[in-house]
Design an enzyme around this catalytic site. Structure first.
Site, PDB file in Angstrom:
ATOM      1  N   GLU A  57      -5.202   3.565   6.267  1.00 16.00           N
ATOM      2  CA  GLU A  57      -5.019   3.499   5.084  1.00 16.00           C
ATOM      3  C   GLU A  57      -5.421   4.545   4.185  1.00 16.00           C
ATOM      4  O   GLU A  57      -4.419   5.040   3.052  1.00 16.00           O
ATOM      5  CB  GLU A  57      -5.738   1.994   4.321  1.00 16.00           C
ATOM      6  CG  GLU A  57      -5.167   1.805   2.866  1.00 16.00           C
ATOM      7  CD  GLU A  57      -5.920   0.586   2.545  1.00 16.00           C
ATOM      8  OE1 GLU A  57      -6.250   0.516   1.530  1.00 16.00           O
ATOM      9  OE2 GLU A  57      -5.845  -0.277   3.475  1.00 16.00           O
ATOM     10  N   SER A  86     -11.120  -0.344   3.101  1.00 13.92           N
ATOM     11  CA  SER A  86     -10.487  -0.638   4.292  1.00 13.92           C
ATOM     12  C   SER A  86      -9.971   0.311   4.808  1.00 13.92           C
ATOM     13  O   SER A  86      -8.983   1.412   4.122  1.00 13.92           O
ATOM     14  CB  SER A  86      -9.546  -1.622   3.729  1.00 13.92           C
ATOM     15  OG  SER A  86     -10.050  -3.010   3.577  1.00 13.92           O
ATOM     16  N   ARG A 126       1.074  -1.108   0.070  1.00 16.20           N
ATOM     17  CA  ARG A 126       0.051   0.088  -0.030  1.00 16.20           C
ATOM     18  C   ARG A 126       0.951   1.282  -0.038  1.00 16.20           C
ATOM     19  O   ARG A 126       0.533   2.343   0.663  1.00 16.20           O
ATOM     20  CB  ARG A 126      -0.846   0.134   1.268  1.00 16.20           C
ATOM     21  CG  ARG A 126      -2.034  -1.109   1.387  1.00 16.20           C
ATOM     22  CD  ARG A 126      -2.780  -1.236  -0.034  1.00 16.20           C
ATOM     23  NE  ARG A 126      -3.605  -2.508   0.225  1.00 16.20           N
ATOM     24  CZ  ARG A 126      -3.400  -3.711  -0.539  1.00 16.20           C
ATOM     25  NH1 ARG A 126      -2.369  -3.707  -1.207  1.00 16.20           N
ATOM     26  NH2 ARG A 126      -3.919  -4.614  -0.517  1.00 16.20           N
TER      27      ARG A 126
END
Length: 370
Positions: free
Chosen positions: A362, A257, A175
């Site tokens: 995130e 998420s 990520r």
């Protein structure tokens, strides 16, 4: 400020950024410029920089949370769409698909699968634009875009010129990417213009590496099957978790998420119960954990925030964890960024108190903090 593109807000008539985000929260923008071509994107960014204004770049609005005060500078809303397919070398290297930054991601995935280009099928249903995918190294179900991206063309605000990056130069991580690390409070050094993917030819998928997806497909982990079957299975799994946008369903009013799966030293992972999921991190001596497992086993179940045993709701019940999946932080209707962050902080602090592991957000947080 002068720029090509359509200016839809001024200092006296601000535009609510909630209208441009999948969480449906975010305060006003002092100025909003719609940029539908590469030339308009560059011109709008240059104009803001020349004027010394703060700059926020967004497109699909799916992976950021904007504070209730909004943004007191220029917001460039990238709406460039379309893609071209170069199959001159299709017999050996697959096909190259060059995509405009504002192109809807799931529409691209659907096109590639239906035209027998493999590589993106496990990334179906992810909301947002294509230009955002290399920034976050978007991934799901054992796949991420770093596996197929060939080059990314950007506008470099420091040099005032375009710059292309190869896959290696983008320094992809979990990520993460060079593009993300060069972004501060939504203001990137490198503004993505186009993304080029190298995809395989054929109707078979890449090897399915994610156990849940393999079970859904009825195949062994590591096996291949029809890419369209993978896409359908992923869409079904994501929909069951509220991870496919559906306007009437507040479980989908989220950033997807909200917390990343933490990567910790192996000795830290060893302190967890035996049934805590552990995955290879790609780095010796480190282990990737399941944020969802940590959240649930710290006492935060699906729908946390709507009410507790005493009937009390966090943030008035306006925000909660999804009733379908504990990794999604959702707007139940009328929530503010403050409401969402109140729930997120309780979850983060509860996991840290229980397991000694601090979860990280995130999505990009703009004018707000966790």
């Amino acid at each position: 400020m002068t720029a090509t593109g359509t200016e839809t807000g001024t200092a006296g008539a601000a535009v609510l950024l909630a209208d441009l985000t999948t969480t449906r929260v975010g305060g006003p923008a002092a100025r909003l410029v719609e940029a539908s071509t590469e030339q308009e994107i560059i011109a709008a960014v240059r104009a803001a920089d020349t004027a010394g204004e703060r700059l926020l770049v967004l497109s699909g609005g799916s992976n950021l949370l904007i504070g209730d005060e909004g943004f007191d500078g220029t917001v460039v809303h990238i709406t460039s769409t379309g893609f071209t397919v170069n199959d001159d070398n299709a017999t050996c290297g697959g096909v190259m698909v060059k995509v405009q930054a504002g192109q809807d991601w799931d529409e691209l995935v659907e096109y590639t699968v239906l035209h027998a280009f493999s590589g993106l099928e496990a990334l179906a249903g992810i909301p947002g634009s294509t230009g955002a995918t290399p920034v976050q190294n978007v991934g799901a179900y054992g796949s991420d875009v770093s596996q197929t991206i060939a080059t990314v063309r950007t506008y470099d605000r420091e040099t005032g010129s375009t710059k292309s990056f190869t896959n290696f130069e983008l320094q992809f991580g979990y990520r993460d990417s060079l593009l993300k690390r060069a972004t501060v409070d939504g203001s990137p050094r490198y503004v993505v213009l186009t993304v080029e993917f190298q995809l395989g030819l054929g109707r078979m998928s890449r090897p399915v590496k994610y156990a849940e997806l393999a079970r859904e497909l009825g195949i062994e982990v590591g096996a291949r099957t029809y890419a369209n079957d993978v896409r359908r299975a992923v869409l079904a799994l994501r929909a069951g978790k509220g991870m496919v946008l559906d306007a009437p369903d507040p479980d989908t009013w989220s950033t997807g998420s909200f917390f990343t799966n933490p990567i910790v030293p192996a000795d830290v992972a060893d302190t967890l119960p035996e049934d805590a999921p552990r995955y290879p991190s790609g780095t010796d001596g480190e282990v990737k954990l399941s944020a969802a497992w940590l959240i649930e086993h710290a006492g935060f179940g699906k729908g946390f925030g709507l009410s507790d045993d005493a009937g009390n709701a966090v943030a008035g019940g306006r925000a909660s964890l999804s009733t379908k999946h504990t990794l999604a932080l959702t707007n139940r209707g009328g929530a503010s960024a403050t409401d969402l962050l109140a729930v997120a902080r309780l979850v983060r602090d509860g996991v840290e108190s229980t397991f000694g592991i601090r979860l990280e957000a995130e999505p990009l947080l703009v004018n707000c903090s966790l």
